[in-house]
Design an enzyme around this catalytic site. Structure first.
Site, PDB file in Angstrom:
ATOM      1  N   LYS A   1      -3.487  13.794   6.694  1.00 60.44           N
ATOM      2  CA  LYS A   1      -3.934  15.013   5.684  1.00 60.44           C
ATOM      3  C   LYS A   1      -3.724  16.152   6.628  1.00 60.44           C
ATOM      4  O   LYS A   1      -3.955  17.360   6.073  1.00 60.44           O
ATOM      5  CB  LYS A   1      -5.512  14.893   5.269  1.00 60.44           C
ATOM      6  CG  LYS A   1      -5.638  13.627   4.418  1.00 60.44           C
ATOM      7  CD  LYS A   1      -5.226  13.984   2.957  1.00 60.44           C
ATOM      8  CE  LYS A   1      -5.780  12.954   2.005  1.00 60.44           C
ATOM      9  NZ  LYS A   1      -5.500  13.138   0.430  1.00 60.44           N
TER      10      LYS A   1
ATOM     11  N   GLU B   1      -0.499  17.450  -3.165  1.00 61.87           N
ATOM     12  CA  GLU B   1      -1.758  17.248  -3.849  1.00 61.87           C
ATOM     13  C   GLU B   1      -2.042  18.808  -4.551  1.00 61.87           C
ATOM     14  O   GLU B   1      -2.368  19.738  -3.788  1.00 61.87           O
ATOM     15  CB  GLU B   1      -3.166  16.831  -2.946  1.00 61.87           C
ATOM     16  CG  GLU B   1      -2.952  15.457  -2.626  1.00 61.87           C
ATOM     17  CD  GLU B   1      -4.346  14.869  -1.897  1.00 61.87           C
ATOM     18  OE1 GLU B   1      -5.121  15.549  -1.651  1.00 61.87           O
ATOM     19  OE2 GLU B   1      -4.311  13.646  -2.163  1.00 61.87           O
TER      20      GLU B   1
ATOM     21  N   HIS C   1      -8.275  11.542 -11.170  1.00 65.68           N
ATOM     22  CA  HIS C   1      -7.432  11.293 -10.203  1.00 65.68           C
ATOM     23  C   HIS C   1      -8.071  10.083  -9.111  1.00 65.68           C
ATOM     24  O   HIS C   1      -7.604   9.231  -8.761  1.00 65.68           O
ATOM     25  CB  HIS C   1      -7.492  12.598  -9.153  1.00 65.68           C
ATOM     26  CG  HIS C   1      -7.055  12.134  -7.716  1.00 65.68           C
ATOM     27  ND1 HIS C   1      -5.680  11.899  -7.265  1.00 65.68           N
ATOM     28  CD2 HIS C   1      -7.394  12.422  -6.372  1.00 65.68           C
ATOM     29  CE1 HIS C   1      -5.369  11.870  -6.128  1.00 65.68           C
ATOM     30  NE2 HIS C   1      -6.677  11.907  -5.447  1.00 65.68           N
TER      31      HIS C   1
HETATM   32 MN    MN Z   1      -6.941  16.563  -0.958  1.00 64.16          MN
END
Ligand code: MN
Length: 407
Positions: free
Chosen positions: A244, A190, A124
């Site tokens: 986020k 995610e 990632h």
């Molecule tokens: Mn994350």
């Protein structure tokens, strides 16, 4: 067996994860998932089978139960495991102890004090580095020396099944020199797992890799939703912020480390060698198959990703040792995210950013529609399970529907 457990159930006799549930006539309380049922631990405690203060089982979070320590929480789990297999046990002839999962509502299992998100999948980090920075030097120089992470926000972590509105924020459109405000155009999931700490360390002390697992109560699935366009504009120089913290979902059942014991496996070789405080003994990764499905509004789900927790470059013991090496204290009920878990193959990437490669390779859904990122009305579902020699230990799901941005 006291209760029928379907063959392919995530919640087999080998699992027995803890959660908080409510149902008609039952206020939120502690339970254990058994097949398609929930064993009501507060009701079981009324039969005087436990030798601890069972008021903790009537709380609406597991924090106080977990605080009793693994000596007690593990015994509850292994006792229940025995009783379920004994037709003469206390569980027999007491149907009031069981509720079907269909008629129950699940709650956030712990009150989460602090949330940290790591960035521990090399695949990632490499993919993101290639897209956002330099295809030749995708990994930053610190990455193989430090389990990189950031402090996230605990207040917006919710349980699976909680719908949410597309976030709004500031972005810099391609080619523009001034930012604009509006709904995120690049909403992403995610695929992560999280561990929940079950034992604190005093401020000023550290946890070494040999003892780290004593501090980990168990694991959940974690969807760390991200707004990529907001992220791209805001993250320099201090890292993720509003891209986020608008919402993150976890699965409702905490699978204990003990239940995951049979699925231990070696992690990837770490080269260069890490500093002494990050070295560890034994197999510290876990073989847990993971997948993500997207279901457009009213349409069938398409599986878009198959990955595995065993791909993690940094393991949980290293993450916790690093987190506390400066004297930072962890507390009971903290959540530590793995970071997006991507594998080497293009269909094992754990985010739309990578799967559709920044919008250049759209995915086609079963209903014919295309996705570069997540659309309004989509339901995104994370699933995970470990399976070996007839034993299956699963996590259920972390699922959520995206509603249009609020006006
Ligand atoms: Mn994350």
């Amino acid at each position: 067996m006291i209760i029928d457990i379907p063959e392919q159930s995530d919640f087999s006799i080998h699992n027995l994860p803890f959660g908080i549930f409510s149902s008609q006539g039952r206020a939120p309380r502690a339970g254990i998932a058994v097949g398609e049922h929930i064993l009501d631990l507060a009701a079981l405690a009324e039969l005087d089978v436990f030798a601890f203060n069972t008021a903790v089982l009537e709380k609406d979070t597991l924090n106080d139960f977990i605080a009793l320590g693994k000596e007690i929480t593990t015994k509850v789990r292994t006792d229940v495991q025995q009783w379920l297999q004994d037709n003469n046990s206390v569980l027999a002839g007491n149907p009031q102890l069981f509720v079907t999962q269909k008629e129950a509502r699940m709650h956030l299992p712990v009150s989460i004090g602090d949330y940290t998100d790591f960035y521990s999948s090399m695949e990632h980090a490499t993919n993101v580095g290639k897209m956002f920075r330099d295809p030749e030097n995708a990994l930053l120089p610190n990455w193989k020396h430090i389990p990189v992470g950031y402090h996230g926000r605990a207040s917006s972590i919710v349980v699976s099944g909680t719908p949410f509105h597309r976030p709004k924020g500031q972005t810099l459109p391609n080619g523009a020199d001034q930012p604009v405000f509006g709904p995120s155009q690049r909403l992403d999931f995610e695929l992560e797992m999280g561990f929940i700490t079950g034992k604190a360390n005093p401020l000023g002390s550290s946890i070494d890799t040999d003892h780290a697992e004593e501090h980990i109560f168990g694991m959940v699935l974690l969807n760390d939703w991200s707004a990529r366009d907001i992220q791209k504009w805001e993250y320099v120089p201090l890292g993720p912020f509003l891209a986020k913290n608008f919402v993150s979902h976890i699965s409702p059942w905490i699978v204990t480390l003990e239940a995951l014991e049979p699925f231990r496996t070696q992690g990837p070789e770490q080269d260069p060698e890490v500093l002494p405080y990050l070295r560890y003994q034994g197999a510290r990764n876990y073989d847990i198959a993971l997948e993500v499905g997207i279901a457009p509004d009213g349409a069938a789900e398409t599986t878009v990703c198959r990955s595995n927790f065993k791909f993690m470059y940094w393991n949980m013991a290293q993450q916790l040792a690093h987190h506390s090496v400066n004297g930072c204290n962890v507390q009971i009920g903290d959540l530590y995210g793995s970071g997006t878990i991507s594998g080497k193959e293009a269909d094992s990437y754990g985010s739309m950013l990578e799967l559709a490669w920044m919008g250049t390779k759209p995915l086609t859904m079963a209903d014919g529609s295309q996705r570069k990122f997540i659309a309004d009305g989509d339901t995104v579902t994370l699933r995970g399970f470990a399976q070996k020699e007839g034993k299956r230990v699963g996590f259920g799901e972390a699922s959520a529907k995206v509603l249009p941005a609020q006006p």
